[in-house]
Write an enzyme that holds these catalytic residues in place. Sequence first.
Site, PDB file in Angstrom:
ATOM      1  N   THR A 103      -5.302  13.539   6.105  1.00  0.00           N
ATOM      2  CA  THR A 103      -6.087  12.608   5.279  1.00  0.00           C
ATOM      3  C   THR A 103      -7.542  12.724   5.708  1.00  0.00           C
ATOM      4  OG1 THR A 103      -5.823  10.864   6.889  1.00  0.00           O
ATOM      5  CG2 THR A 103      -4.203  10.938   5.139  1.00  0.00           C
ATOM      6  N   GLU A 137      -0.580  10.570   1.302  1.00  0.00           N
ATOM      7  CA  GLU A 137       0.690  10.057   1.830  1.00  0.00           C
ATOM      8  C   GLU A 137       1.776   9.934   0.773  1.00  0.00           C
ATOM      9  OE1 GLU A 137      -2.296   8.922   2.570  1.00  0.00           O
ATOM     10  OE2 GLU A 137      -2.434   8.193   4.628  1.00  0.00           O
ATOM     11  N   LYS A 180     -14.555 -10.931  -0.533  1.00  0.00           N
ATOM     12  CA  LYS A 180     -13.909 -12.236  -0.439  1.00  0.00           C
ATOM     13  C   LYS A 180     -14.972 -13.317  -0.562  1.00  0.00           C
ATOM     14  CE  LYS A 180      -9.849 -10.473   1.738  1.00  0.00           C
ATOM     15  NZ  LYS A 180      -9.143 -10.026   2.895  1.00  0.00           N
ATOM     16  N   TRP A 234     -10.903 -13.342  -4.409  1.00  0.00           N
ATOM     17  CA  TRP A 234     -11.210 -11.924  -4.246  1.00  0.00           C
ATOM     18  C   TRP A 234     -11.948 -11.385  -5.475  1.00  0.00           C
ATOM     19  CZ3 TRP A 234      -6.316  -9.048  -1.910  1.00  0.00           C
ATOM     20  CH2 TRP A 234      -6.044  -9.602  -0.648  1.00  0.00           C
TER      21      TRP A 234
HETATM   22  P1  AMP Z   1      -6.544  10.629  -0.572  1.00  0.00           P
HETATM   23  O1  AMP Z   1      -5.398  10.439   0.337  1.00  0.00           O
HETATM   24  O2  AMP Z   1      -7.754  11.218   0.087  1.00  0.00           O
HETATM   25  O3  AMP Z   1      -6.152  11.368  -1.802  1.00  0.00           O
HETATM   26  O4  AMP Z   1      -7.034   9.188  -1.034  1.00  0.00           O
HETATM   27  C1  AMP Z   1      -6.148   8.252  -1.588  1.00  0.00           C
HETATM   28  C2  AMP Z   1      -6.905   7.042  -2.052  1.00  0.00           C
HETATM   29  O5  AMP Z   1      -7.767   7.365  -3.137  1.00  0.00           O
HETATM   30  C3  AMP Z   1      -6.017   5.945  -2.596  1.00  0.00           C
HETATM   31  O6  AMP Z   1      -5.442   5.157  -1.579  1.00  0.00           O
HETATM   32  C4  AMP Z   1      -6.978   5.161  -3.458  1.00  0.00           C
HETATM   33  O7  AMP Z   1      -7.761   4.270  -2.687  1.00  0.00           O
HETATM   34  C5  AMP Z   1      -7.878   6.242  -4.012  1.00  0.00           C
HETATM   35  N1  AMP Z   1      -7.433   6.614  -5.358  1.00  0.00           N
HETATM   36  C6  AMP Z   1      -6.698   7.660  -5.738  1.00  0.00           C
HETATM   37  N2  AMP Z   1      -6.523   7.668  -7.080  1.00  0.00           N
HETATM   38  C7  AMP Z   1      -7.158   6.582  -7.555  1.00  0.00           C
HETATM   39  C8  AMP Z   1      -7.345   6.010  -8.857  1.00  0.00           C
HETATM   40  N3  AMP Z   1      -6.881   6.582  -9.956  1.00  0.00           N
HETATM   41  N4  AMP Z   1      -8.047   4.861  -8.940  1.00  0.00           N
HETATM   42  C9  AMP Z   1      -8.551   4.257  -7.846  1.00  0.00           C
HETATM   43  N5  AMP Z   1      -8.427   4.749  -6.602  1.00  0.00           N
HETATM   44  C10 AMP Z   1      -7.735   5.891  -6.454  1.00  0.00           C
END
Ligand code: AMP
Length: 543
Positions: A185, A330, A439, A444
């Site tokens: 990640t 994940e 917040k 929220w």
């Molecule tokens: P990654 O593991 O780097 O792909 O990041 C995952 C994170 O990207 C998720 O937990 C979200 O916070 C954000 N994310 C992925 N897709 C979306 C989406 N369509 N809208 C909003 N946030 C997203």
Amino acid sequence: MLGLMMNQPLRIAGLLEHAAKWHADTEIVSRLPEGYIHRYTYHAAHQRAKQLANALLALGVTPGDRVGTLAWNTHRHFELYYGVSGIGAVCHTINPRLFPEQLVYIINHAADRFIFFDLTFLPLVERLAPLCPAVEGWVLLTDRAHMPAGSAVDLRCYEELLAVQSTEFEWPVFDENTASSLCYTSGTTDEPKGVLYSHRSTLLHSYAASLPDCFNCSSRDVVLPVVPMFHVNAWGIPYMTPLNGCKLIMPGPGLDAASLYELFEQEGVTFTAGVPTIWFGLLTFMREKKLQFTTLKRMIVGGASCPPALLKAFDQELGIEIRHAWGMTETSPLGTVSTLKSKNLQLSEDEQFALKTKQGRLIFGVDMKIVDDEGQELPHDGVAFGDLLVRGPFIVGDYFGTAHPGELTKTGWFRTGDVATIDPDGFMQITDRSKDVIKSGGEWISSIDLENLAVAHPAVAEAAVIGVPHPKWSERPLLIVVRKPGADISQEELLHFFEGKVAHWWKPDAVAFVDQLPHTATGKLLKTKLRQDFAGYAFEGAR
Ligand code: AMP
């Protein structure tokens, strides 16, 4: 009583074997970093993946070993996906956009034995190699003609490694829970964490990705993954395409709008997937040049929240079915996709559009719920928002090399770190990252909703909203904006734009204009940095 069906383990090599046998002449076309287009078939890809398997064994790679890649989307990277995992080793895709210190940490943490990389990354590799002494070999993904004359690193040539190997190879059969690939990640605050996929999780995710309400790809599709193979396996596309026999177009390093448009048109692409930033660039380019697509039908936008303005433009100006999807490293990564149910088709156009802008409905294989601070489940009313939890056979159970096995999912659920609502039809909408939610007075406020609204204003190029401490409300939203070149807009005008579009108490208290916003290596807004930059900020009259 056990069932009496054949107990054949699910294996990644089986996907390519299938495509090579039943879609033998279907093409994989790649634009290479060397500057030319490479074209071959699934049959040829399989032959070369088997040569690669023999080459890896000759190098002494054994099951469970990690083999790293620093590479664009190309046919050679595709071969590594199959050759490495196929022999029971782990294909560790490394994101070259991360900071060098993170890359060193990741390569050493994963204990990669070999790293295969594209020409583009030679300068990077020359910096990394002395800091990664455990790596036994650096293999340049090119032919002899493109090997550099001299390098501080002892390099091997990919095409030469393959050339001496036989195309005869029997893929070994092993437990389907065997590790297949590893992706870290991007971690904005903590150290990067490794997600270790298995053959089983990857195969199940490939079936899920193919479903009609997900990618809906068939052997009649021509698929171009813009999303990189170094980030969550290009959302599973390199596995989903051989499963369905799709023609596969690999864009290499050419991710600018002009190169992508050219490839879409030249190769008759019907389906593509990428992050909002890429699609914004493409939209601007197509508007400027007054272009339309002739073959593209469907695109996925995900990885970050898709502003409604982008969805509307592709849908209405360019006639593309654009599907908003959510997922994480994940979650393999597909979790939800926003496609309408039959009953939703009765709704007005605006109501349908509102649903499409949500992150969408679950794909079978993932379950989810939202909970409050005490872990109590919240209703699916589309209003209540809480922490989003997921579980399923392609959701992470533990991070690679974790100090506390089982800790991550001790409740049986994985805490995504996202805050969301779920409506009665199951449409999930992300309202924030849990650490970004504002917040205010015990309620929220969604920073994402405010950002989406701000970028809908014609003078705004990019926007971020963060919570700033407030003596009365505990936190209030501050809007931070990059204006479009040549655009002139004041704080008052921009704040007026929010009137009537959100509850009055959601309206940001102030606007700060900046030249640029900080991003993570994967292009997401880096709010930790913004919070540092605005640490001493105080709203007027609230000091
Ligand atoms: P990654 O593991 O780097 O792909 O990041 C995952 C994170 O990207 C998720 O937990 C979200 O916070 C954000 N994310 C992925 N897709 C979306 C989406 N369509 N809208 C909003 N946030 C997203």
